[in-house]
Write a protein that holds these residues in place. Structure first.
Motif, PDB file in Angstrom:
ATOM      1  N   THR A 170       0.870  -1.175   0.000  1.00 44.00           N
ATOM      2  CA  THR A 170       0.000   0.000   0.000  1.00 44.00           C
ATOM      3  C   THR A 170       0.906   1.223   0.000  1.00 44.00           C
ATOM      4  N   VAL A 171       1.119   1.803  -1.184  1.00 43.71           N
ATOM      5  CA  VAL A 171       2.158   2.822  -1.340  1.00 43.71           C
ATOM      6  C   VAL A 171       1.656   3.953  -2.237  1.00 43.71           C
ATOM      7  N   PHE A 172       1.976   5.184  -1.843  1.00 43.52           N
ATOM      8  CA  PHE A 172       1.746   6.361  -2.675  1.00 43.52           C
ATOM      9  C   PHE A 172       3.109   6.876  -3.094  1.00 43.52           C
ATOM     10  N   TYR A 173       3.332   7.027  -4.384  1.00 39.03           N
ATOM     11  CA  TYR A 173       4.661   7.421  -4.823  1.00 39.03           C
ATOM     12  C   TYR A 173       4.590   8.247  -6.102  1.00 39.03           C
ATOM     13  N   HIS A 174       5.640   9.029  -6.317  1.00 40.51           N
ATOM     14  CA  HIS A 174       5.822   9.753  -7.565  1.00 40.51           C
ATOM     15  C   HIS A 174       6.710   8.911  -8.471  1.00 40.51           C
ATOM     16  N   GLU A 175       6.457   8.976  -9.772  1.00 42.79           N
ATOM     17  CA  GLU A 175       7.215   8.127 -10.697  1.00 42.79           C
ATOM     18  C   GLU A 175       8.703   8.461 -10.712  1.00 42.79           C
ATOM     19  N   ARG A 176       9.085   9.611 -10.158  1.00 42.96           N
ATOM     20  CA  ARG A 176      10.506   9.931  -9.996  1.00 42.96           C
ATOM     21  C   ARG A 176      10.848   9.965  -8.507  1.00 42.96           C
ATOM     22  N   THR A 177      10.366   8.938  -7.829  1.00 39.44           N
ATOM     23  CA  THR A 177      10.507   8.867  -6.376  1.00 39.44           C
ATOM     24  C   THR A 177      11.959   8.757  -5.943  1.00 39.44           C
ATOM     25  N   ASN A 178      12.271   9.200  -4.720  1.00 38.38           N
ATOM     26  CA  ASN A 178      13.604   9.009  -4.144  1.00 38.38           C
ATOM     27  C   ASN A 178      13.534   8.112  -2.921  1.00 38.38           C
ATOM     28  N   ARG A 179      12.516   7.250  -2.881  1.00 35.40           N
ATOM     29  CA  ARG A 179      12.299   6.411  -1.709  1.00 35.40           C
ATOM     30  C   ARG A 179      12.473   4.923  -2.007  1.00 35.40           C
ATOM     31  N   LEU A 180      13.221   4.576  -3.023  1.00 29.67           N
ATOM     32  CA  LEU A 180      13.383   3.175  -3.368  1.00 29.67           C
ATOM     33  C   LEU A 180      14.373   2.483  -2.438  1.00 29.67           C
ATOM     34  N   LEU A 181      14.034   1.272  -2.042  1.00 34.58           N
ATOM     35  CA  LEU A 181      14.957   0.449  -1.265  1.00 34.58           C
ATOM     36  C   LEU A 181      16.113  -0.002  -2.152  1.00 34.58           C
ATOM     37  N   PRO A 182      17.260  -0.332  -1.561  1.00 34.34           N
ATOM     38  CA  PRO A 182      18.388  -0.797  -2.377  1.00 34.34           C
ATOM     39  C   PRO A 182      18.049  -2.000  -3.257  1.00 34.34           C
ATOM     40  N   GLN A 183      17.222  -2.925  -2.760  1.00 29.28           N
ATOM     41  CA  GLN A 183      16.917  -4.106  -3.562  1.00 29.28           C
ATOM     42  C   GLN A 183      16.008  -3.772  -4.753  1.00 29.28           C
ATOM     43  N   HIS A 184      15.307  -2.630  -4.698  1.00 28.68           N
ATOM     44  CA  HIS A 184      14.457  -2.209  -5.809  1.00 28.68           C
ATOM     45  C   HIS A 184      15.185  -1.300  -6.798  1.00 28.68           C
ATOM     46  N   SER A 185      16.397  -0.926  -6.480  1.00 30.43           N
ATOM     47  CA  SER A 185      17.089   0.069  -7.300  1.00 30.43           C
ATOM     48  C   SER A 185      18.489  -0.378  -7.718  1.00 30.43           C
ATOM     49  N   ILE A 186      19.346  -0.688  -6.763  1.00 29.75           N
ATOM     50  CA  ILE A 186      20.731  -1.018  -7.115  1.00 29.75           C
ATOM     51  C   ILE A 186      21.010  -2.518  -7.067  1.00 29.75           C
ATOM     52  N   GLY A 187      19.989  -3.319  -6.733  1.00 30.43           N
ATOM     53  CA  GLY A 187      20.169  -4.769  -6.742  1.00 30.43           C
ATOM     54  C   GLY A 187      20.943  -5.291  -5.552  1.00 30.43           C
ATOM     55  N   ALA A 188      20.556  -4.878  -4.342  1.00 30.72           N
ATOM     56  CA  ALA A 188      21.232  -5.342  -3.135  1.00 30.72           C
ATOM     57  C   ALA A 188      20.338  -5.096  -1.928  1.00 30.72           C
ATOM     58  N   THR A 189      20.572  -5.845  -0.855  1.00 33.59           N
ATOM     59  CA  THR A 189      19.930  -5.574   0.424  1.00 33.59           C
ATOM     60  C   THR A 189      20.999  -5.192   1.434  1.00 33.59           C
ATOM     61  N   ILE A 190      20.583  -4.592   2.550  1.00 30.66           N
ATOM     62  CA  ILE A 190      21.532  -4.145   3.567  1.00 30.66           C
ATOM     63  C   ILE A 190      21.056  -4.566   4.949  1.00 30.66           C
ATOM     64  N   ARG A 191      22.007  -4.643   5.863  1.00 29.28           N
ATOM     65  CA  ARG A 191      21.700  -4.908   7.279  1.00 29.28           C
ATOM     66  C   ARG A 191      22.673  -4.113   8.135  1.00 29.28           C
ATOM     67  N   ALA A 192      22.194  -3.685   9.304  1.00 28.44           N
ATOM     68  CA  ALA A 192      23.027  -2.899  10.220  1.00 28.44           C
ATOM     69  C   ALA A 192      23.908  -3.809  11.070  1.00 28.44           C
ATOM     70  N   PHE A 193      25.192  -3.446  11.192  1.00 26.22           N
ATOM     71  CA  PHE A 193      26.130  -4.123  12.081  1.00 26.22           C
ATOM     72  C   PHE A 193      26.920  -3.072  12.840  1.00 26.22           C
ATOM     73  N   GLN A 194      27.389  -3.466  14.003  1.00 22.21           N
ATOM     74  CA  GLN A 194      28.180  -2.558  14.827  1.00 22.21           C
ATOM     75  C   GLN A 194      29.616  -3.053  14.908  1.00 22.21           C
ATOM     76  N   GLN A 195      30.551  -2.146  14.651  1.00 21.19           N
ATOM     77  CA  GLN A 195      31.970  -2.445  14.778  1.00 21.19           C
ATOM     78  C   GLN A 195      32.648  -1.298  15.508  1.00 21.19           C
ATOM     79  N   GLY A 196      33.359  -1.629  16.553  1.00 20.27           N
ATOM     80  CA  GLY A 196      34.065  -0.602  17.308  1.00 20.27           C
ATOM     81  C   GLY A 196      33.146   0.454  17.886  1.00 20.27           C
ATOM     82  N   GLY A 197      31.927   0.050  18.237  1.00 21.45           N
ATOM     83  CA  GLY A 197      30.979   0.979  18.824  1.00 21.45           C
ATOM     84  C   GLY A 197      30.253   1.852  17.820  1.00 21.45           C
ATOM     85  N   ILE A 198      30.494   1.648  16.522  1.00 15.89           N
ATOM     86  CA  ILE A 198      29.856   2.451  15.476  1.00 15.89           C
ATOM     87  C   ILE A 198      29.036   1.530  14.579  1.00 15.89           C
ATOM     88  N   GLN A 199      27.812   1.962  14.278  1.00 12.04           N
ATOM     89  CA  GLN A 199      26.955   1.181  13.398  1.00 12.04           C
ATOM     90  C   GLN A 199      27.075   1.654  11.958  1.00 12.04           C
TER      91      GLN A 199
END
Length: 426
Positions: A82-111
């Motif tokens: 259920t999404v409202f979007y403009h055809e030149r949207t800037n809200r695309l997820l990485p898997q819908h745009s650059i062909g990848a997914t992401i996950r957060a990890f912490q290293q040295g106290g920085i995420q």
């Protein structure tokens, strides 16, 4: 390059006029009340009253206020797709745009965000990005979890990345081409699918980040070629990698058909009217996935003037050498049609599902053009397993739960793939 890419990713959207806003709001209201699949049990009268109250304020606000107000109203419907979007949207997820997914990890106290699934021949892979790499910034801006970096079609983005250990920092540029939305598909960059390979003697892998095509028939033909090639190379064990899969079309039913020899129920779809009226699963028309465009057109004609709720069946493709030795890989970025496939495999004990719980976004949607470059994506049918279980908001819990590990280095090792290999070997 970072500043130049940042500037190139900004495209001014012409603000909708008041008349366009009135038309857009009216079209959204009408579409929701007529076509929305009410899986969340929403009181439509109350929703419409709140929508009308909000609409009066949206006629004079800024573009951002107009868009956010509509998205807030749609979120109250409590449904995926259920999404409202403009055809030149800037809200695309990485898997819908650059062909990848992401996950957060912490290293040295920085995420940081780290790349998880990198699709073969996708824009991220072509830019040299690998599984486990850290995403340090996009267009010179650091995006710290949980704030996800935005990617936009028809834009060039400058990314700062490093390896999983935070070394080998480098700048890469990714140009995302323009894609128009259609009634069947939002404006996404479609991943290449399927991809197959022999990863070791007797073990083949199918990597499927998407089920493309409005009918799924072209995908089914490509899948036939992949399966034939794997079996010709002596593969009697199969790993199906659905991690990061963004969903798609009816093509998933062809893959389901390869998991069993005969015709059995995959699951059933329901229209909003059938959901309201009530139904008996055993009374639904039992329909296998069409094998050709002619069969697809015949199915459309058959249900042109009747309710389109059906029990979807496999095609009866006969015994396969890998039956009994199949593993299906899923994760939190596995969506929609891929969840239908994984649920079918697990429920019927046709494969061992390995990985982490899926997204729980299991509704069928269409896209409606609203004017002014705006679109509405709305779910118009629900999906239930053959036993009547809804996966919407629930997801698939793997038979063998295996996370990627607690640090980016473990992502590179790919513990989930190793577990899948052990499953098919045993």
């Amino acid at each position: 390059m970072g500043q130049e890419a940042m500037n190139s990713s900004r495209v001014e959207i012409k603000p909708p006029t008041q008349q366009e806003r009135i038309a857009i709001l009216a079209a959204i209201r009408k579409c929701v009340l007529k076509r929305h699949f009410n899986v969340g049990g929403v009181d439509y009268d109350e929703w419409a009253r709140r929508f009308d109250d909000r609409g009066a304020r949206l006629l004079t606000g800024s573009v951002a206020e107009f868009e956010e107000g509509i998205r807030a109203a749609l979120s109250e419907l409590r449904s995926s797709h259920t999404v409202f979007y403009h055809e030149r949207t800037n809200r695309l997820l990485p898997q819908h745009s650059i062909g990848a997914t992401i996950r957060a990890f912490q290293q040295g106290g920085i995420q940081h965000w780290h790349f998880l699934d990198v699709f073969e021949e996708g824009l991220a892979q072509r830019a040299g990005i690998q599984r486990g790499d850290a995403l340090l910034s996009v267009d010179g801006i650091e995006y710290v979890p949980p704030n996800k970096p935005p990617f936009r079609i028809d834009a060039t983005h400058g990314l700062t990345v490093s390896d999983a250990q935070g070394q080998r920092q480098r700048e890469v540029e990714i140009k995302i081409p323009f894609r128009k939305g259609t009634p069947e598909r939002p404006p996404i960059i479609e991943p290449c699918s399927p991809r197959h390979a022999v990863i070791k003697p007797r073990t083949g892998i199918l990597r499927i980040p998407y089920f493309p095509g409005p009918t799924g028939i072209s995908f089914a033909n490509d899948l036939d070629v992949a399966i034939a090639d794997l079996t010709a190379q002596g593969c009697d064990r199969l790993i199906i990698d659905l991690r990061g899969n963004i969903g798609g079309s009816l093509g998933f039913a062809r893959l389901a058909s390869y998991l069993c020899p005969g015709r059995i129920a995959i699951g059933h779809s329901l229209t909003p009217s059938r959901l309201r009226q009530g139904y008996a699963r055993d009374a639904l028309p039992r329909v296998p996935m069409p094998r050709s465009k002619a069969e697809f057109l015949w199915a459309l004609a058959r249900f042109a003037v009747r309710d389109k709720s059906v029990m979807l069946l496999t095609q009866g493709l006969g015994p396969q050498p890998f039956h009994g030795k199949v593993s299906v890989l899923v994760n939190e970025w596995t969506n929609s049609a891929a969840e239908m496939l994984a649920g079918f495999a697990s429920e019927n004990q046709l494969a061992t599902v390995v990985g982490t719980k899926t997204a729980g976004n299991v509704l069928g949607a269409v896209n409606q053009k609203l004017g002014g470059g705006y679109w509405l994506r709305v779910p118009v049918f629900g999906w239930y397993t053959s036993t009547g279980k809804s996966l919407e908001g629930q997801g698939i819990i793997p038979d063998c739960e295996v996370d990627v590990g607690g640090d980016p280095a473990a992502v590179v090792v790919d513990r989930q793939m190793r577990a899948a290999e052990e499953v098919v070997d045993s």
